[in-house]
Design an enzyme around this catalytic site. Structure first.
Site, PDB file in Angstrom:
ATOM      1  N   CYS A 123       0.824  -1.208   0.000  1.00  0.00           N
ATOM      2  CA  CYS A 123       0.000   0.000   0.000  1.00  0.00           C
ATOM      3  C   CYS A 123       0.860   1.261   0.000  1.00  0.00           C
ATOM      4  CB  CYS A 123      -0.871   0.045   1.256  1.00  0.00           C
ATOM      5  SG  CYS A 123      -1.915  -1.391   1.453  1.00  0.00           S
ATOM      6  N   ARG A 180       4.843   0.589  -6.337  1.00  0.00           N
ATOM      7  CA  ARG A 180       4.885  -0.275  -5.155  1.00  0.00           C
ATOM      8  C   ARG A 180       3.958  -1.481  -5.303  1.00  0.00           C
ATOM      9  NH1 ARG A 180       6.699   2.480  -0.410  1.00  0.00           N
ATOM     10  NH2 ARG A 180       5.250   1.367   0.914  1.00  0.00           N
ATOM     11  N   TRP A 205      -3.013  -2.651  -1.583  1.00  0.00           N
ATOM     12  CA  TRP A 205      -2.568  -3.982  -1.994  1.00  0.00           C
ATOM     13  C   TRP A 205      -3.268  -4.932  -1.011  1.00  0.00           C
ATOM     14  CZ3 TRP A 205       0.194  -8.183  -0.027  1.00  0.00           C
ATOM     15  CH2 TRP A 205       0.730  -9.077  -0.979  1.00  0.00           C
ATOM     16  N   ASN A 208      -1.418   1.499   5.821  1.00  0.00           N
ATOM     17  CA  ASN A 208      -0.540   0.492   5.217  1.00  0.00           C
ATOM     18  C   ASN A 208      -0.093  -0.413   6.356  1.00  0.00           C
ATOM     19  OD1 ASN A 208       1.471  -0.969   3.971  1.00  0.00           O
ATOM     20  ND2 ASN A 208       2.914   0.742   3.818  1.00  0.00           N
ATOM     21  N   GLY A 209      -0.304  -1.720   6.214  1.00  0.00           N
ATOM     22  CA  GLY A 209       0.101  -2.653   7.266  1.00  0.00           C
ATOM     23  C   GLY A 209      -1.007  -3.650   7.551  1.00  0.00           C
ATOM     24  N   GLU A 215      18.049 -16.019 -10.260  1.00  0.00           N
ATOM     25  CA  GLU A 215      17.579 -14.662 -10.546  1.00  0.00           C
ATOM     26  C   GLU A 215      16.902 -14.598 -11.920  1.00  0.00           C
ATOM     27  OE1 GLU A 215      16.962 -12.233  -8.840  1.00  0.00           O
ATOM     28  OE2 GLU A 215      16.917 -10.513 -10.169  1.00  0.00           O
ATOM     29  N   LYS A 257      13.091 -13.409 -12.418  1.00  0.00           N
ATOM     30  CA  LYS A 257      12.733 -12.289 -13.301  1.00  0.00           C
ATOM     31  C   LYS A 257      11.649 -12.729 -14.275  1.00  0.00           C
ATOM     32  CE  LYS A 257      13.869  -9.396 -11.774  1.00  0.00           C
ATOM     33  NZ  LYS A 257      14.748  -9.231 -10.645  1.00  0.00           N
ATOM     34  N   GLU A 268       8.199 -13.496 -12.463  1.00  0.00           N
ATOM     35  CA  GLU A 268       7.480 -12.389 -11.820  1.00  0.00           C
ATOM     36  C   GLU A 268       6.857 -11.412 -12.817  1.00  0.00           C
ATOM     37  OE1 GLU A 268       9.577  -9.599  -9.253  1.00  0.00           O
ATOM     38  OE2 GLU A 268      11.396  -9.778 -10.436  1.00  0.00           O
ATOM     39  N   HIS A 288      18.350 -35.492 -10.292  1.00  0.00           N
ATOM     40  CA  HIS A 288      17.732 -35.998  -9.059  1.00  0.00           C
ATOM     41  C   HIS A 288      16.233 -35.711  -9.020  1.00  0.00           C
ATOM     42  CE1 HIS A 288      21.634 -37.093  -7.553  1.00  0.00           C
ATOM     43  NE2 HIS A 288      22.078 -35.895  -7.911  1.00  0.00           N
ATOM     44  N   LYS A 290       6.509  -3.563  -4.776  1.00  0.00           N
ATOM     45  CA  LYS A 290       7.931  -3.212  -4.798  1.00  0.00           C
ATOM     46  C   LYS A 290       8.515  -3.262  -3.390  1.00  0.00           C
ATOM     47  CE  LYS A 290      11.632  -1.463  -6.813  1.00  0.00           C
ATOM     48  NZ  LYS A 290      12.396  -2.360  -7.704  1.00  0.00           N
TER      49      LYS A 290
HETATM   50  C1  AGP Z   1      12.693  -8.733  -7.403  1.00  0.00           C
HETATM   51  O1  AGP Z   1      12.540  -8.425  -8.732  1.00  0.00           O
HETATM   52  C2  AGP Z   1      11.517  -8.539  -6.559  1.00  0.00           C
HETATM   53  N1  AGP Z   1      10.949  -7.266  -6.721  1.00  0.00           N
HETATM   54  C3  AGP Z   1      11.661  -8.999  -5.120  1.00  0.00           C
HETATM   55  O2  AGP Z   1      12.072 -10.322  -5.120  1.00  0.00           O
HETATM   56  C4  AGP Z   1      12.587  -8.169  -4.181  1.00  0.00           C
HETATM   57  O3  AGP Z   1      13.917  -8.372  -4.520  1.00  0.00           O
HETATM   58  C5  AGP Z   1      12.302  -8.599  -2.727  1.00  0.00           C
HETATM   59  O4  AGP Z   1      10.975  -8.306  -2.420  1.00  0.00           O
HETATM   60  C6  AGP Z   1      13.235  -7.938  -1.747  1.00  0.00           C
HETATM   61  O5  AGP Z   1      13.102  -6.547  -1.755  1.00  0.00           O
HETATM   62  P1  AGP Z   1      14.136  -5.613  -1.029  1.00  0.00           P
HETATM   63  O6  AGP Z   1      15.454  -5.756  -1.707  1.00  0.00           O
HETATM   64  O7  AGP Z   1      13.561  -4.238  -1.158  1.00  0.00           O
HETATM   65  O8  AGP Z   1      14.220  -6.054   0.409  1.00  0.00           O
END
Ligand code: AGP
Length: 601
Positions: A2, A27, A72, A98-99, A474, A478, A481, A497, A596
């Site tokens: 949020c 975000r 969110w 937010n929370g 990674e 990418k 997501e 395995h 984000k």
């Molecule tokens: C990566 O593309 C994501 N947005 C996510 O995995 C992110 O790296 C993770 O939420 C950690 O965020 P931070 O580095 O702000 O702690």
């Protein structure tokens, strides 16, 4: 997660407030809303979906105070009713949050018994009714009393139609930042909406409550005592948070990587070698254990550090995802260095991990991109990655800069322990050259056709070995997501395995295969995959023409020392995922269900 924006002060157009809210779109959110004062009453507009929908719904009016919110969903599905702001029974109070309020069920039962009527399924609505319950003519006092009754995490901004010229805000567990411009005070979940007004900002601390007025703000702690919080100067410019002609923030941010690396290296490349002034006072010479804690992409950067430093030293290094770490009985002492990595500096699990190990006596170094963020304030010292604002939800330039900073940290630690050799000297040289190499790579890279060929596959298997395994992780993250493709990653030796059972012509393998020390091993794993008729895309170093005879498609990166391939490979996996997402018709900047800044557990 949020996002909150609030403005109070000289009369402003409410569509300006909604534009400021758009700065928080990155975000992640599913609905949006705004509250302001119109003819002495609170007026609210809310909508499911994009802020643009909200823009189309609002009236062209002005107000002295307003609060806006991107939601969110956590409690209650995304819809107009559950969107914030929420109000009390009288409609005089409006609030954004937010929370997560963990005791909202008990509070709601209590409030229902007292005759309050609820209209949403959210935990947030109880706060509005609780403030109503506690209100005796002073909004600040009512909020002060209310937050004491809340368990969980909150950043809230509250307005009351009887006090049209003030906002009251409070935080615990979720971030809130204030900035004072000439004739108004602005409040937000992070600095991005504020830098247009002022670059001097104040981060509320745990338990703080703030009263905002036209030309001033006051902050108290949770007991009502006035406190003064440090003013941080943010040197991001507004333009850096704009798309500047690029189709998406994500591709703009990938293209900014050469410059971002330069900024991460400033002052850290010296005549004497790699230096991190931030760690001068740290007894790195006698550290016995290092524990790295992070989430998502930041966790992958941590893994690279482990492979790198472990190879050159005898230090025990452990890496864990923060959501697991915080619930383990982690053994740390004053000879343990904890490195908490978080680009946002607000990730709830990473933050909690920091608190836990600090209580146990460990020293904590934070690696973050956001000056003044909560993790940076709660750690012993922060190493900033200096990547500039990253708006795309997918971490790109911040991943690259995390790697750069972690390499520098690893190198300076090794040097201070008298470990230095030709290999490390070459790594260091490569790091210095990397902005140039990134520029060349990003200018010449052309994988549009390749991405177009693969865009309709529904599964991908990413493989790598040793220090290149985190790149596979990674790469898969990418792709999944932002493209919603089932991409999974394995250390290549693990294929046989179990996961190799998945492979067939519909399941391509993306191999991270530079000619490093495990090259022959991964070549065998590629052969094993080919034998199951899977198509293979491989990323390798220039000059390795031989690999093209074995695999279906090859992408080349400049040759690098073994340790440094994770860095130079990063843009490849990022651009591949970006292109596929865009070609499938998605918005890579705003992937579904993701945020984000993950400020809840
Ligand atoms: C990566 O593309 C994501 N947005 C996510 O995995 C992110 O790296 C993770 O939420 C950690 O965020 P931070 O580095 O702000 O702690």
């Amino acid at each position: 997660m949020c996002g909150i924006v609030g403005i109070v002060g000289a009369e402003f157009k409410i569509d300006e407030l909604v534009s400021d809210l758009q700065k928080l779109e990155y975000r992640g959110y599913d609905s949006a809303g705004i509250a302001y004062i119109e003819n002495g009453r609170i007026s609210i507009t809310k909508t499911l979906g994009r802020i643009q929908n909200l823009k189309e719904k609002i009236k062209p009016v002005t107000s002295l105070a307003g609060i806006a919110h991107t939601r969110w969903a956590t409690h209650g599905v995304p819809n107009d009713i559950n969107a914030h702001p929420h109000t009390d029974c009288t409609g005089k109070i409006a609030l954004v949050h937010n929370g997560i309020i963990e005791n909202y069920v008990e509070l709601k039962e209590f409030l229902l018994e007292r005759g309050h009527k609820f209209i949403s399924d959210t935990d947030t609505e109880v706060i509005a009714h609780l403030i109503e319950e506690n209100y005796e003519g002073d909004l600040y006092r009512a909020v002060l009393k209310t937050v004491k009754q809340l368990n969980g995490a909150y950043a809230i901004a509250v307005m009351h139609s009887d006090h049209p010229d003030i906002l009251v805000a409070a935080r615990k567990g979720s971030p809130l930042v204030l900035g004072k411009a000439e004739d108004k005070v602005i409040l937000a979940s992070d600095v991005t909406p504020i830098i247009k007004y002022t670059k001097d900002v104040v981060f509320l601390e745990e338990g703080d409550i703030a009263i905002l007025k036209e030309r001033e703000y006051k902050i108290t702690d949770s007991n009502g005592n006035l406190v003064v919080r440090k003013v941080y100067h943010i040197n991001w410019d507004e333009a850096a948070a704009e798309k500047s002609g690029y189709k998406h923030f994500m591709i703009k941010e990938i293209k900014e990587e050469p410059e971002a690396i330069e900024n991460a290296l400033v002052g850290r490349i010296t005549q004497e070698g790699p230096v991190l002034n931030e760690l001068k006072e740290f007894d790195l010479e006698n550290i016995e254990k290092i524990k790295l804690v992070a989430c998502g992409t930041s966790y992958h950067a941590a893994l690279v550090f482990k492979y790198f430093v472990e190879k050159h030293s005898d230090i025990d290094i452990e890496v864990d995802v923060a959501s697991e770490f915080r619930y383990r009985n982690v053994h740390v002492d004053d000879k343990t260095l904890v490195i908490a990595i978080s680009q946002s500096g607000e990730t709830a699990d990473t933050l909690e991990s920091v608190r836990i190990v600090k209580k146990k006596g460990a020293k904590v170094v934070a690696i973050s991109n956001v000056v003044g963020s909560t993790i940076t304030r709660e750690s012993d010292v922060t190493v900033y990655m200096n990547a500039g604002p990253e708006i795309g939800v997918a971490a790109t330039k911040t991943y690259v800069n995390q790697l750069v900073v972690l390499y520098i940290l690893g190198m300076s630690l090794l040097k201070r322990r008298n470990i230095w050799n030709e290999e490390l000297e070459n790594d260091y040289k490569f790091l210095k050259e990397s902005p140039k190499l990134f520029r060349k790579l990003l200018e010449s890279l052309d994988i549009d056709e390749l991405a177009s060929y693969y865009k309709n596959y529904n599964h991908f298997m990413y493989i790598g070995r040793g220090i290149n395994y985190p790149t596979a992780l990674e790469g898969a993250l990418k792709l999944k997501e932002i493209s919603y493709i089932n991409a999974t990653a394995y250390p290549a030796g693990e294929l046989k395995h179990g996961p190799i059972a998945l492979l067939d012509p519909t399941f391509p393998v993306f191999a991270i295969a530079p000619q490093g020390y495990l090259y022959e091993k991964i070549k065998s794993n590629i052969e094993e995959s080919k034998a199951r008729k899977a198509r293979i895309i491989a990323v390798t170093n220039e000059g390795n023409e031989g690999l093209s005879k074995i695999v279906d498609d090859v992408i080349y990166v400049p040759s690098a020392p073994d340790d440094m391939y994770p860095l130079i490979m990063s843009p490849i996996i990022q651009i591949f995922a970006y292109l596929i997402s865009d070609m499938r018709g998605y918005d890579p900047d705003k992937p579904r269900n993701l945020a984000k800044s993950v400020t809840v557990e």
